[in-house]
Structure formats: C-alpha cells, structure tokens
Design an enzyme around this catalytic site. Structure first.
Site, PDB file in Angstrom:
ATOM      1  N   TYR A 116       0.838  -1.194   0.000  1.00 56.01           N
ATOM      2  CA  TYR A 116       0.000   0.000   0.000  1.00 56.01           C
ATOM      3  C   TYR A 116       0.878   1.251   0.000  1.00 56.01           C
ATOM      4  O   TYR A 116       0.615   2.205  -0.747  1.00 56.01           O
ATOM      5  CB  TYR A 116      -0.908  -0.019   1.223  1.00 56.01           C
ATOM      6  CG  TYR A 116      -1.863   1.149   1.300  1.00 56.01           C
ATOM      7  CD1 TYR A 116      -1.465   2.352   1.893  1.00 56.01           C
ATOM      8  CD2 TYR A 116      -3.148   1.068   0.790  1.00 56.01           C
ATOM      9  CE1 TYR A 116      -2.323   3.438   1.964  1.00 56.01           C
ATOM     10  CE2 TYR A 116      -4.024   2.150   0.860  1.00 56.01           C
ATOM     11  CZ  TYR A 116      -3.600   3.320   1.446  1.00 56.01           C
ATOM     12  OH  TYR A 116      -4.447   4.394   1.514  1.00 56.01           O
ATOM     13  N   ASP A 117       1.918   1.262   0.841  1.00 54.98           N
ATOM     14  CA  ASP A 117       2.826   2.416   0.917  1.00 54.98           C
ATOM     15  C   ASP A 117       3.475   2.703  -0.432  1.00 54.98           C
ATOM     16  O   ASP A 117       3.631   3.866  -0.829  1.00 54.98           O
ATOM     17  CB  ASP A 117       3.910   2.174   1.964  1.00 54.98           C
ATOM     18  CG  ASP A 117       3.352   2.204   3.382  1.00 54.98           C
ATOM     19  OD1 ASP A 117       2.282   2.815   3.591  1.00 54.98           O
ATOM     20  OD2 ASP A 117       3.987   1.613   4.267  1.00 54.98           O
TER      21      ASP A 117
ATOM     22  N   SER B  64      -3.520  11.584   9.219  1.00 57.04           N
ATOM     23  CA  SER B  64      -2.509  10.544   9.139  1.00 57.04           C
ATOM     24  C   SER B  64      -1.129  11.158   9.321  1.00 57.04           C
ATOM     25  O   SER B  64      -0.990  12.353   9.575  1.00 57.04           O
ATOM     26  CB  SER B  64      -2.605   9.848   7.774  1.00 57.04           C
ATOM     27  OG  SER B  64      -1.682   8.805   7.694  1.00 57.04           O
ATOM     28  N   LEU B  65      -0.081  10.335   9.198  1.00 54.43           N
ATOM     29  CA  LEU B  65       1.305  10.797   9.293  1.00 54.43           C
ATOM     30  C   LEU B  65       2.036  10.511   7.994  1.00 54.43           C
ATOM     31  O   LEU B  65       1.784   9.488   7.342  1.00 54.43           O
ATOM     32  CB  LEU B  65       2.032  10.090  10.441  1.00 54.43           C
ATOM     33  CG  LEU B  65       1.543  10.333  11.866  1.00 54.43           C
ATOM     34  CD1 LEU B  65       2.302   9.443  12.829  1.00 54.43           C
ATOM     35  CD2 LEU B  65       1.717  11.790  12.251  1.00 54.43           C
TER      36      LEU B  65
ATOM     37  N   GLU C 234       7.950   7.360  20.174  1.00 53.84           N
ATOM     38  CA  GLU C 234       7.244   6.211  20.721  1.00 53.84           C
ATOM     39  C   GLU C 234       6.977   5.205  19.611  1.00 53.84           C
ATOM     40  O   GLU C 234       6.906   5.563  18.428  1.00 53.84           O
ATOM     41  CB  GLU C 234       5.920   6.640  21.371  1.00 53.84           C
ATOM     42  CG  GLU C 234       5.006   7.444  20.467  1.00 53.84           C
ATOM     43  CD  GLU C 234       3.942   8.179  21.269  1.00 53.84           C
ATOM     44  OE1 GLU C 234       3.135   7.493  21.917  1.00 53.84           O
ATOM     45  OE2 GLU C 234       3.927   9.423  21.246  1.00 53.84           O
TER      46      GLU C 234
ATOM     47  N   LYS D 193       5.263   2.859  16.953  1.00 55.62           N
ATOM     48  CA  LYS D 193       4.031   2.978  16.164  1.00 55.62           C
ATOM     49  C   LYS D 193       3.272   1.661  16.265  1.00 55.62           C
ATOM     50  O   LYS D 193       3.587   0.692  15.581  1.00 55.62           O
ATOM     51  CB  LYS D 193       4.344   3.310  14.704  1.00 55.62           C
ATOM     52  CG  LYS D 193       3.107   3.599  13.853  1.00 55.62           C
ATOM     53  CD  LYS D 193       3.508   4.010  12.450  1.00 55.62           C
ATOM     54  CE  LYS D 193       2.277   4.358  11.615  1.00 55.62           C
ATOM     55  NZ  LYS D 193       1.392   3.181  11.422  1.00 55.62           N
TER      56      LYS D 193
ATOM     57  N   ASP E  41       0.633  -1.273  15.945  1.00 53.97           N
ATOM     58  CA  ASP E  41      -0.057  -1.777  14.766  1.00 53.97           C
ATOM     59  C   ASP E  41      -1.467  -2.195  15.168  1.00 53.97           C
ATOM     60  O   ASP E  41      -1.749  -3.371  15.425  1.00 53.97           O
ATOM     61  CB  ASP E  41       0.711  -2.972  14.184  1.00 53.97           C
ATOM     62  CG  ASP E  41       0.481  -3.113  12.690  1.00 53.97           C
ATOM     63  OD1 ASP E  41      -0.218  -2.261  12.121  1.00 53.97           O
ATOM     64  OD2 ASP E  41       1.002  -4.075  12.108  1.00 53.97           O
TER      65      ASP E  41
ATOM     66  N   ARG F  80     -11.242   6.141  13.895  1.00 56.32           N
ATOM     67  CA  ARG F  80     -10.698   7.236  13.087  1.00 56.32           C
ATOM     68  C   ARG F  80     -11.443   7.375  11.762  1.00 56.32           C
ATOM     69  O   ARG F  80     -11.637   8.469  11.248  1.00 56.32           O
ATOM     70  CB  ARG F  80      -9.211   6.962  12.842  1.00 56.32           C
ATOM     71  CG  ARG F  80      -8.531   7.948  11.926  1.00 56.32           C
ATOM     72  CD  ARG F  80      -7.028   7.683  11.965  1.00 56.32           C
ATOM     73  NE  ARG F  80      -6.341   8.378  10.909  1.00 56.32           N
ATOM     74  CZ  ARG F  80      -6.060   7.842   9.731  1.00 56.32           C
ATOM     75  NH1 ARG F  80      -6.409   6.607   9.470  1.00 56.32           N
ATOM     76  NH2 ARG F  80      -5.425   8.536   8.806  1.00 56.32           N
TER      77      ARG F  80
ATOM     78  N   TYR G 153      -1.793   8.232  22.602  1.00 56.98           N
ATOM     79  CA  TYR G 153      -0.609   8.855  22.018  1.00 56.98           C
ATOM     80  C   TYR G 153      -0.766  10.353  21.763  1.00 56.98           C
ATOM     81  O   TYR G 153       0.191  11.020  21.363  1.00 56.98           O
ATOM     82  CB  TYR G 153      -0.191   8.157  20.728  1.00 56.98           C
ATOM     83  CG  TYR G 153      -1.253   8.065  19.645  1.00 56.98           C
ATOM     84  CD1 TYR G 153      -1.740   9.198  19.005  1.00 56.98           C
ATOM     85  CD2 TYR G 153      -1.732   6.832  19.237  1.00 56.98           C
ATOM     86  CE1 TYR G 153      -2.681   9.112  18.004  1.00 56.98           C
ATOM     87  CE2 TYR G 153      -2.670   6.733  18.223  1.00 56.98           C
ATOM     88  CZ  TYR G 153      -3.152   7.873  17.614  1.00 56.98           C
ATOM     89  OH  TYR G 153      -4.096   7.785  16.621  1.00 56.98           O
TER      90      TYR G 153
ATOM     91  N   LYS H  15       7.783  13.145  16.990  1.00 57.14           N
ATOM     92  CA  LYS H  15       7.004  14.380  17.020  1.00 57.14           C
ATOM     93  C   LYS H  15       7.843  15.490  17.668  1.00 57.14           C
ATOM     94  O   LYS H  15       8.528  15.233  18.669  1.00 57.14           O
ATOM     95  CB  LYS H  15       5.718  14.202  17.839  1.00 57.14           C
ATOM     96  CG  LYS H  15       4.793  13.113  17.317  1.00 57.14           C
ATOM     97  CD  LYS H  15       3.632  12.875  18.273  1.00 57.14           C
ATOM     98  CE  LYS H  15       2.740  11.754  17.777  1.00 57.14           C
ATOM     99  NZ  LYS H  15       1.656  11.421  18.728  1.00 57.14           N
TER     100      LYS H  15
ATOM    101  N   LYS I  52       9.339   4.076   9.288  1.00 55.82           N
ATOM    102  CA  LYS I  52       8.930   2.675   9.187  1.00 55.82           C
ATOM    103  C   LYS I  52      10.132   1.741   9.271  1.00 55.82           C
ATOM    104  O   LYS I  52      11.213   2.031   8.759  1.00 55.82           O
ATOM    105  CB  LYS I  52       8.192   2.432   7.869  1.00 55.82           C
ATOM    106  CG  LYS I  52       6.837   3.125   7.762  1.00 55.82           C
ATOM    107  CD  LYS I  52       5.828   2.504   8.709  1.00 55.82           C
ATOM    108  CE  LYS I  52       4.401   2.903   8.382  1.00 55.82           C
ATOM    109  NZ  LYS I  52       3.827   2.179   7.261  1.00 55.82           N
TER     110      LYS I  52
ATOM    111  N   CYS J 234       7.235 -41.664   0.450  1.00 62.58           N
ATOM    112  CA  CYS J 234       8.242 -40.762   0.995  1.00 62.58           C
ATOM    113  C   CYS J 234       9.164 -40.263  -0.119  1.00 62.58           C
ATOM    114  O   CYS J 234       9.691 -41.072  -0.898  1.00 62.58           O
ATOM    115  CB  CYS J 234       9.058 -41.484   2.058  1.00 62.58           C
ATOM    116  SG  CYS J 234      10.465 -40.539   2.668  1.00 62.58           S
TER     117      CYS J 234
ATOM    118  N   CYS K 128      12.891 -42.012   0.796  1.00 63.54           N
ATOM    119  CA  CYS K 128      13.156 -43.453   0.774  1.00 63.54           C
ATOM    120  C   CYS K 128      12.119 -44.257   0.002  1.00 63.54           C
ATOM    121  O   CYS K 128      12.321 -45.453  -0.217  1.00 63.54           O
ATOM    122  CB  CYS K 128      13.276 -43.993   2.196  1.00 63.54           C
ATOM    123  SG  CYS K 128      11.705 -44.020   3.109  1.00 63.54           S
TER     124      CYS K 128
ATOM    125  N   CYS L 211       6.248 -40.680   7.112  1.00 63.02           N
ATOM    126  CA  CYS L 211       6.902 -41.777   6.413  1.00 63.02           C
ATOM    127  C   CYS L 211       7.069 -42.928   7.398  1.00 63.02           C
ATOM    128  O   CYS L 211       7.519 -42.721   8.524  1.00 63.02           O
ATOM    129  CB  CYS L 211       8.257 -41.318   5.875  1.00 63.02           C
ATOM    130  SG  CYS L 211       9.371 -42.670   5.451  1.00 63.02           S
TER     131      CYS L 211
ATOM    132  N   CYS M  27      14.833 -44.780   6.416  1.00 68.41           N
ATOM    133  CA  CYS M  27      14.717 -43.533   5.662  1.00 68.41           C
ATOM    134  C   CYS M  27      15.918 -42.648   6.009  1.00 68.41           C
ATOM    135  O   CYS M  27      16.129 -42.290   7.168  1.00 68.41           O
ATOM    136  CB  CYS M  27      13.418 -42.815   6.029  1.00 68.41           C
ATOM    137  SG  CYS M  27      13.208 -41.213   5.228  1.00 68.41           S
TER     138      CYS M  27
END
Length: 787
Positions: free
Chosen positions: A38-39, A84-85, A118, A120, A122, A141, A230, A295, A319, A413, A416, A443, A449
C-alpha cells in the site's frame, strides 16, 4: 509541459487500486495487501502528483485518509480531524524531515530540537471523549473526518478508564490512541478459532479491527484488546502541559495507559539512536509495531509548523523494513523430519522481507494448506518477524490466472520411497478412546529412511542430548550417505580412519572426535532420554522423568497411568512415552546403544517424595471409572481397603458402600464387566508395588539435606548473559531444583534479566516479581551451590 496520456492513465489506475484497498481495510476489515505494498502505491501516486500538479483533485486518495466506514454503527464527526502521518522509509527521509522542520522554524545551524518518540503500534486508531472526567463517546478514526461510534465496545476494555482518576482534567478532553491486540492474545484467539473450525485472523491488527466492529459488545469483551494513548484532540475548559511528552505523562496520571518505551531525544542523532535501539528490541515486545513515530515535543512549535492537507508537518512515522511482502509461490516441496513427519515447504520467488531475502516459507501441514486455500502458482503474502521462520499468511485470490495447481500430499516418501500414512489422534477419557485423523503425515520407513536417520542423529549428538562436540550436520550427512552409520549405536563402532575419509578431518581432529564419542558413553540419564527423541519429550520433561523414576529400566516399563503421577506429564504425553518404549524398533535401538557401553550417571531409586505416595483412592481415580470422582473414590477405598476385594465386588456389595451414588455404582459395574479394564487395574497396582509407589510401601524418611534449595521455585531467564550462556544458567538452576520457564506469571519466583531484556522484564516489573541482573544472579548461585 503537456500531461502525458500514460501518466494520466497510471494515476487513475493507482487511485482506483488504492481506493479498493481502502475499502477492504476500512470498511470490510479484510486487508488484501501488506502495508508495504500500500505504501509503495501511495508513494508512487504522491510522486506523480508532485511532478504533475494538474493531476491533483479533491477525490485523490492523497487528499484524504480513507473511505467512509460501513453504516453498521452510528457516524461520528470528529471536531478536529484525525489526520494521518507522513512516512520515512530510510535515514535520508528522516534527515530530510528534521531539516524541513528546522528550516520552517528558522532555527540556526546546530540548534537542537527535542523530539518525543514512541513505537508505532499496529492497531486501530480511536478517539475517546471525556466530559467532566467521564467517558461519553468512543469513535474510530474512519476517514479522518468521520468515524464510527464504538462506545459500547470500548467500554469493555479494562485499559480504558470509564472515569478519569485524580483531578484537574479539562471539562472536555479528547484522548487519541491505538487499540491493539498483544501477540500472545492473538495466538490464543486463533487457537480457539482453529479448535472451533472457524476462520482465523491474518494478523493482530486485523483481529483488533474485527473485534472492535462487533455489533455485540459481549464478543468484544472476550477479545484480548488493549488501549494506549498517544495524543489529545479537543481540549476545553482546562489546561494541559505544553510539551507532548509532559501531556502524555499527565494523561497517564489520570489513569490512561501510555507506552512504556516513550522517550524524549535530542536532534537527528537522538532519533537515529532510538530507532536503532527499538529496532533491535522489536521482536521482544509483547505487541506488533511497524515503526517509530517522531514528534516535535513543544506544542507551540507544532502550532507554528502546522499541517499539510492530510498530515502534520511536525510529526513523521519512520517505518521499519517491511515484515510482510507479496511474492509468488512457485512450488511446494515436502521434507522429512526426525520423526518421519512430512512437512510441506513453499518455494517462493525470492523477496526482501523483514530485513532478509526470503525464498522458502513453512506451510506447517496439509490442514494449514487447506485453511489458507493455497495453490502452487498463487501470489501470497509472506510474513517474517525477526528470527521467526517465514510463513505464508494469506493468498491473494484476485491475482489468480487459472494456471495454479492443487497441492497434494505424496503417497510415498520423497526420500526413501516408503509409504506415507496420516497420523491418528486418540482422545482418551472415562475409559473411552475417540480416534480422529491428525494433521501430520508420516513416512513409515523409520531409520531405513535416510532423512529420518540423519535428523535423528543430529538430535542425538546435540548439545542438550549426548553433547558430542565436533560432529556437525554435514559430517553426519556424509556418514549416512556412505552407509557408515545406520543407527545411533553405529556411532560407537566408528574408528579414527572412518573420520579421516570425511571432508575437513585430519588426524588430530579425527582422534578428538573419536575420543568425544567414547567419552559420551558416560552420560546423565536425562540427556540420554532426551537424545532418544521421544515425541513430546523435551529436555525439561526428560529431566523430570530421570529425576522421578531414577532409571531407564523403569521408564521402559512404566505404564501410561503411572507416568501421569509424575510432574507435568499428562495422559497424551504418557501414551507417547509408553508407545515409544514398547515399539520393537525403538527397543532394539536402545538395546544396541546399551550394548555399546552406554552407562548412566546418577541412576537412583524412585524419588523419595514418590515412595509410598499413591493411595488406593488415588489409584481408583486414575482408573477413570464413569461417575466416580474424588468423593466416590475415597468412599470405595475406605470400604474395600485394598484393590482385590473391589475387583471381586458385585452390585449387592457396592450397594453397601456408604456415600456411593447409583451413578457411581453403575460406572464401577460397567468397568468390572470388562476383562481388559480389570487387567489394567491389576497391572497398575503391581507396578506401583514394583516401583515402590504403592501405599503399602514404606516411604523413606526425608533427609533434611535432600531438599534442593530452589525446589518448587519457577525462574525465568531473559536477555543476554555475558558470563555464561542462557543454557548454562538453566543447567545450574535445574541442578538446584528450580523449574525454568519461558514466560513470566504471578507464580514466577525470580527473573534473571541481562542486556536486551524486553517484554518478560516489563511483565515482571508489572507483576512485582523480583528481578536479578547477572552480577546479582552469579552471587546468588555461588551462595546456593556452596551451601
């Protein structure tokens, strides 16, 4: 300069694709690509719009955060947008951010700014509104301007105070933060889903989002969610500190959780040091993070810097290297392990993820392949976190071309050629066995084997097992390939001349290896038990078996029900041990090793605390009679005194037993009618007598000095020790009677924390568990070992 058609077309394609991803992430809670993908798309569109400003429109994803949420919850309009950031993906981006901030503030060269830093988290960004100190609303959000009202769900989180502590809070206070799911809770949630044959979550963030958007708050209440604040939004009728860090500390004083890793650093160099330190600690944290948020600490400087259309100029998210990436699964191959388990391995188009190039990933077993719905040729999301083996977490079905092929387990297998059989799961209880198909295929070739033989030998010589120094994996593979070794006992038949034929061995190294193998004939019983590779028996269980039973012969003879009286041995593990020891092939392997002169250090009698410890009522309970629990077993034991009269009883006799219910009498009679059950009961009593556990056996008087100083204590080792390895520290603790655990709980006695200690140390401090650094630990060991 005119706008090229190809650029316009690409921009429109990017907008469509990003909007689709937004819809799946924000509305459906079903992300289809990792953040890194996405980034990249977002960055590409930003770059195009920077180069060609005429492309920018109000509908562009760069001008807003995401699509409006679903209508399942009431809408909430944010009084202040939850923007967003911007992201930094490398040191150059971070340096450019700091430089822009200094230039906009007109700071002199060399003047240093304070930055609040701090992790980030997830998870899912939320807004909590407090009025007169009471929680009145919680909202997601959403698209940054409009979110969803999730107040009833958020009220179920114990980390969210319904009323603020202390005093002095503003009349209206908006607290912003992240709701997330710790890793341990995520694993438990997925385990429960798998057990119930339900869909599992892809990652903790997805699980957190799905949990918050449940229409039934009761479901949310059962999910292991946490909140961490945060920042603040609306503040009316009161004052807050004028730096970001001090403001968070004030929120913490009012009862709101903040991240324990938050710091204030000076300048770009301080930011770099913090980023690198958290990067190293990342995998030890109890929760997922994908970067660090930096920040400008002073709020008056934040106001001067202001905002761009979608993000503040005074903050940035640096990131970490992506832990999830998209690649193609080229093929699935099958490997054979020490126990014969056939494990599918994904061969991938190489992809850079989690800081390394990945070309293989685990698929665990065929049930996992079915759960994922993965086919050879699929495009998949691969996840790698730290040292964890890369794994496939999701198939991107939208990218299928139709040429993908189903994955089939081989009938024979791959090493063997022996047959491959599916394991059976046996669930035992109340005298019954329920058999179902297991997830593992094996097996049946055993040591015939080559793959199983090789892995069994690697385990046999390993440090926690026979500890034969100098015999590495490559040498073992050559010995097996040249048929010089066909079983573990063959190692003791090798001569110096055999090692001289191996690559990398000269006369001295060959003699050293020969001597190391010879020396291993004298071995602790616990190491030998572990070296055998009994399923479900790790080094800790092996130590318990050796300490309590005292001899290999008792272990070879022990019945499953007797083994369950040993610490930490459940019925399923007991059956694994018993079945291994009764298998003719395994018996021959052990006999061959003993014939080669293997001798055990410290063989002994049954542990003193077990001698004469099993009463008749305990035996009756262990025989699992339907309807007979502890009270019924005690009534039967008191009435009959010994086992034989009970086995000879009939209905007329059982009616005379005081306090024995009809249900219990029926259960006893149903067992007495089964010759196999009666034989099992007699055999178990006979073994209790033979081993000295029977109630008629006279227990030894406990010697005052026999009690180990750390008996009954659980210790945890975390971080890096500099004077010894963690394994060496564990050995010394075990020798003193301690149990060494991998996790911290309220029952933990002491935690030993070296440099780099992470979540375990934090949990110990939270629970008030005593913590020793390495220096104090060494002093304590010396005191205990010299006592």
């Amino acid at each position: 300069m005119s706008l090229p058609e190809s650029v316009s077309s690409r921009a429109e394609q990017l907008r469509t694709e990003i909007e689709q991803h937004n819809y799946r992430y924000y509305v459906l809670d079903q992300p289809s690509v990792p953040d890194s993908e996405y980034d990249r798309l977002f960055q590409e569109l930003q770059q195009l719009e920077t180069e060609y400003p005429e492309l920018v429109s109000a509908e562009s994803p760069t001008q807003r955060v995401g699509k409006k949420p679903d209508t399942g919850f009431a809408e909430v309009t944010h009084e202040q947008p939850m923007l967003s950031l911007d992201n930094a993906f490398g040191e150059e981006d971070m340096a450019a951010f700091v430089r822009r901030v200094q230039e906009r503030l007109g700071l002199a060269t060399g003047e240093v700014l304070d930055f609040a830093c701090e992790p980030k988290l997830d998870g899912l960004a939320v807004s909590l509104m407090y009025e007169q100190g009471r929680l009145v609303r919680a909202a997601t959000r959403g698209d940054g301007y409009t979110g969803e009202d999730i107040t009833l769900n958020v009220r179920t989180l114990k980390s969210v105070p319904l009323r603020l502590m202390g005093e002095g809070w503003p009349e209206r206070l908006e607290v912003r933060g992240e709701i997330y799911m710790p890793r341990a809770g995520f694993e438990r949630l997925n385990e429960q889903a798998r057990a119930a044959d339900e869909k599992t979550f892809v990652n903790p963030r997805n699980a957190a989002a799905g949990s918050l958007r449940q229409l039934d708050p009761g479901i949310t209440a059962k999910r292991p969610l946490e909140f961490c604040c945060y920042s603040t939004g609306v503040v009316e009728g009161g004052e807050l500190p004028q730096t970001h860090a001090a403001r968070l500390q004030q929120l913490n004083a009012w009862g709101l959780k903040i991240n324990a890793e938050m710091r204030v650093v000076q300048g770009l160099e301080g930011c770099r040091e913090y980023f690198n330190a958290l990067g190293q600690k990342r995998d030890q944290l109890a929760y997922d993070i994908d970067g660090i948020v930096f920040k400008v600490d002073r709020l008056d400087l934040q106001e001067r810097l202001g905002y761009v259309s979608r993000a503040p100029r005074w903050a940035i998210a640096h990131k970490f290297p992506a832990q999830e990436e998209i690649t193609q699964l080229k093929a699935v191959e099958f490997q054979v392990g020490r126990t014969g388990a056939i494990t599918p391995v994904a061969r991938l188009e190489p992809v850079f993820v989690g800081g390394v190039t990945v070309s293989n990933a685990t698929l665990h077993n065929m049930d996992e392949i079915a759960r994922l719905g993965v086919k050879a040729g699929d495009h998949v999301i691969v996840r790698r976190a730290g040292d964890v083996i890369p794994q496939i977490v999701q198939v991107i079905e939208d990218r299928r071309s139709g040429d993908e092929t189903e994955v089939q387990i081989p009938e024979h297998c791959p090493v063997c050629g022996s047959d491959v059989e599916r394991t059976r799961l046996v669930k035992r209880g109340k005298g019954r066995e329920q058999v179902s198909e297991g997830a593992i295929y094996r097996c049946v070739g055993r040591l015939f084997c080559r793959a199983q033989l090789t892995q069994a030998l690697i385990h046999f010589v390993s440090r926690k097992a026979m500890d034969i120094d100098g015999l590495g994996e490559k040498s073992i593979e050559l010995l097996v390939e040249r048929e010089l070794v066909k079983s573990p006992a063959d190692l003791y038949r090798l001569q110096v001349t055999d090692f001289l034929t191996l690559e990398g061995f000269a006369q001295l190294s060959s003699e050293n290896l020969y001597n190391a193998i010879a020396a291993s004939r004298q071995v602790e019983l616990a190491r030998f038990i572990y070296a055998l590779g009994i399923p479900e028996v790790g080094d800790g269980t092996a130590r318990s078996l050796a300490a309590k039973l005292g001899s290999l012969q008792r272990l070879r003879e022990a019945q499953p029900l007797l083994l369950t009286w040993l610490p930490d041995i459940g019925l399923e593990v007991a059956h694994e041990i018993h079945n291994f020891m009764q298998d003719e092939h395994n018996r021959q392997v052990i006999d061959d090793l003993l014939a080669q002169g293997i001798e055990f250090k410290g063989e002994a009698d049954i542990a003193p605390e077990l001698q004469g410890s099993i009463s008749l009522d305990m035996l009756i309970q262990r025989l699992d009679i339907p309807g007979v629990a502890k009270t019924g077993a005690q009534a039967l034991a008191k009435y009959f005194s010994t086992l034989e009269p009970l086995l000879a009883a009939d209905e007329s006799v059982l009616v005379e037993v005081p306090k024995l219910s009809k249900k219990a009498r029926d259960g006893v009679m149903s067992c007495l009618r089964q010759p196999e059950w009666v034989a099992t009961a007699r055999a178990l009593e006979a073994q209790l007598l033979a081993f000295g556990l029977h109630w008629s056996c006279e227990p030894e008087a406990p010697a005052a000095a026999s009690q180990q100083p750390l008996q009954g204590q659980t210790w945890v080792l975390t971080g890096t020790l500099e004077q010894m390895t963690r394994d060496q520290a564990k050995e010394r603790l075990l020798a003193l009677g301690a149990k060494v655990s991998g996790s911290v709980s309220s029952k933990t006695h002491t935690v030993v924390a070296g440099p780099g200690a992470g979540s375990k140390l934090a949990k110990a401090e939270q629970l008030g568990v005593p913590v020793l650094d390495e220096a104090a630990f060494l002093v304590r060991l010396a005191e205990l070992e010299s006592a």
